[in-house]
Design an enzyme around this catalytic site. Structure first.
Site, PDB file in Angstrom:
ATOM      1  CD1 TRP A 180     -27.297 -24.629 -21.842  1.00 39.45           C
ATOM      2  CD2 TRP A 180     -27.875 -25.458 -19.848  1.00 39.45           C
ATOM      3  NE1 TRP A 180     -27.597 -25.969 -22.012  1.00 39.45           N
ATOM      4  CE2 TRP A 180     -27.964 -26.495 -20.804  1.00 39.45           C
ATOM      5  CE3 TRP A 180     -28.199 -25.746 -18.517  1.00 39.45           C
ATOM      6  CZ2 TRP A 180     -28.349 -27.787 -20.475  1.00 39.45           C
ATOM      7  CZ3 TRP A 180     -28.581 -27.032 -18.183  1.00 39.45           C
ATOM      8  CH2 TRP A 180     -28.654 -28.041 -19.153  1.00 39.45           C
ATOM      9  CD  GLU A 230     -16.137 -29.998 -18.672  1.00 38.97           C
ATOM     10  OE1 GLU A 230     -16.784 -31.002 -19.073  1.00 38.97           O
ATOM     11  OE2 GLU A 230     -16.636 -29.070 -18.042  1.00 38.97           O
ATOM     12  CB  CYS A 266     -19.878 -32.436 -17.789  1.00 38.71           C
ATOM     13  SG  CYS A 266     -20.509 -31.384 -19.100  1.00 38.71           S
TER      14      CYS A 266
END
Length: 463
Positions: free
Chosen positions: A136, A234, A268
């Protein structure tokens, strides 16, 4: 988890959706399988024409889709608009470069002769239906950076998006259809996580790509491994931001703030661990903490807001647990470490800097997904590298130094998928993106990314 749009700025459930049943899933897989048999035969010119048409639509609808993203996951409207623009740019980049990236590769004539052939080359052919399980936090970009190269390579896609961004997920499926892509080339599956395994085990699905948590990656990789299907993962990151004595401290501190709180700290590749040489530690810490304290937290639709809410109530609770664990074990909060009193509704958290981090604190090893930075003091370069590598993750890294010898050392020794000097990590279509260790495997973007879901076929002609 229900499939629903819940506004993180207010906690209000805006709209809910029913999950697809077995029949609906079967129809979409069958449509994708049928579409691939025809789509793989199209030329690069036709694929590029349609992808550029999708980019044009995205540009025209930038404000609308930006507001949808902000409503669903809380990123600032400014960031959402920039994300939509980046997606259109990536589509056009792959439309213009895919043919060259997938051109036949010809070995040296001497090697061809030595193989006993009169002619030999490598051709890249698409794999088929690829399942994309997406998060998201960048609800448009994460999908497009897979979809654009996959479609240009001749693959087709099935999107299982995060359950809290269903409207963005539906928009993506409709976008490619409205741009003129044949029926079944790219479809959204509104399904819960429990339905992923059956989709991935379907023999008509050739491969999968996932961006998300380590746990989700393990689950998908386990099923794909059992089925012997290609995956690209990932996963999480806890990227270091290293500052050495030769750095421009004013600029480093300024970029450090953006690197930590981009996307409300939910990225991330956001810098999370700030590792500063002892000679400049205090000067950097003062600049960094002052700037983090000055950030404006509030309504993500306001153009004056720097940091909006985190995406969910559970996400904020997880962040608070990490901070409280660190404080209980001796860390010092230089700023933040609390909910803003002026914003009782929604899932807001103040930008936070924690110092005095030790290895027994959870935040030293776990990813903090929100506007929380940890500050470390390093005695020298070796100590900085040691702290940077002392993590299960290895997505990217940021280093500030003007010393070329130091730069060579960091490139050699940092365990990460990228090393960014005097700037912050950012993805670009021309550069490969991905990590090592528990940050996953495989690469997205660039020629590396488009070839991940291709069959590198050796073609050999004897005499």
């Amino acid at each position: 988890m229900p499939i629903a749009t819940v506004n993180p700025a207010t906690g209000e459930t805006v709209r809910t959706f029913d999950a697809l049943g077995r029949d609906g899933i079967e129809q979409r897989i069958a449509a994708a399988h049928a579409a691939f048999r025809q789509w793989r035969l199209t030329g690069f010119d036709e694929r590029a024409r349609l992808l550029r048409a999708a980019a044009d639509l995205l540009d025209k609808e930038q404000d609308d889709i930006a507001r949808t993203m902000t409503l669903e996951m809380g990123k600032t409207l400014t960031a959402a608009r920039a994300e939509a623009a980046k997606c259109a740019k990536a589509m056009r980049w792959y439309a213009g470069h895919a043919e060259a990236l997938l051109a036949d590769e010809h070995p040296a004539p001497a090697d061809v002769e030595d193989s006993g052939a009169v002619r030999a080359y490598v051709r890249y052919r698409p794999l088929g239906v690829v399942l994309a399980v997406m998060p998201w936090n960048f609800p448009l970009w994460q999908v497009v950076r897979f979809a654009a190269p996959a479609l240009m390579a001749g693959n087709v896609g099935l999107l299982k998006h995060a359950s809290n961004v269903p409207q963005t997920a539906l928009y993506l499926g409709e976008l490619f259809h409205r741009a003129g892509f044949p029926e079944g080339c790219f479809q959204t599956l509104l399904i819960g996580s429990g339905a992923i395994e059956d989709v991935l085990r379907d023999p008509r699905v050739a491969a999968a790509t996932l961006t998300g948590s380590e746990g989700a990656g393990r689950a998908v990789a386990s099923v794909a491994g059992d089925e012997v299907k290609k995956t690209v993962l990932e996963l999480g990151g806890s990227d270091p931001f290293i500052v050495m004595p030769s750095a421009d401290l004013d600029r480093a501190a300024e970029v450090a703030v953006t690197a930590r709180v981009q996307n409300n700290g939910q990225s991330c590749i956001a810098a999370k661990r700030f590792i500063v040489h002892t000679d400049v530690h205090d000067a950097f810490a003062e600049r960094f903490t002052r700037a983090m304290s000055a950030l404006r937290v509030g309504d993500p639709t306001s153009l004056s807001t720097d940091v909006g809410p985190v995406s969910s109530e559970q996400g904020r609770a997880d962040l608070e647990e990490l901070v409280q664990d660190a404080l209980a074990k001796g860390a010092e909060a230089l700023c933040g470490a609390r909910r803003p009193e002026a914003l009782p509704d929604g899932w807001y958290y103040e930008p936070t800097v924690l110092a005095g981090i030790t290895k027994d604190m959870r935040i030293h090893h776990e990813e903090a997904f929100g506007p929380v930075a940890t500050l470390y003091r390093a005695a020298d370069l070796d100590a900085a590298v040691g702290i940077a590598n002392d993590t299960p993750f290895g997505l990217s890294s940021n280093v500030w130094t003007a010393d070329e010898d130091e730069r060579r050392r960091f490139v050699r020794d940092l365990e990460a998928g990228g090393v960014y000097f005097d700037g912050m990590t950012a993805s670009h279509p021309a550069l490969p993106f991905g990590g090592v260790k528990r940050s996953g495997y495989g690469r997205e973007l660039s020629g590396h990314g488009i070839r991940e879901f291709c069959n590198a076929t050796t073609v050999w002609y004897g005499g």
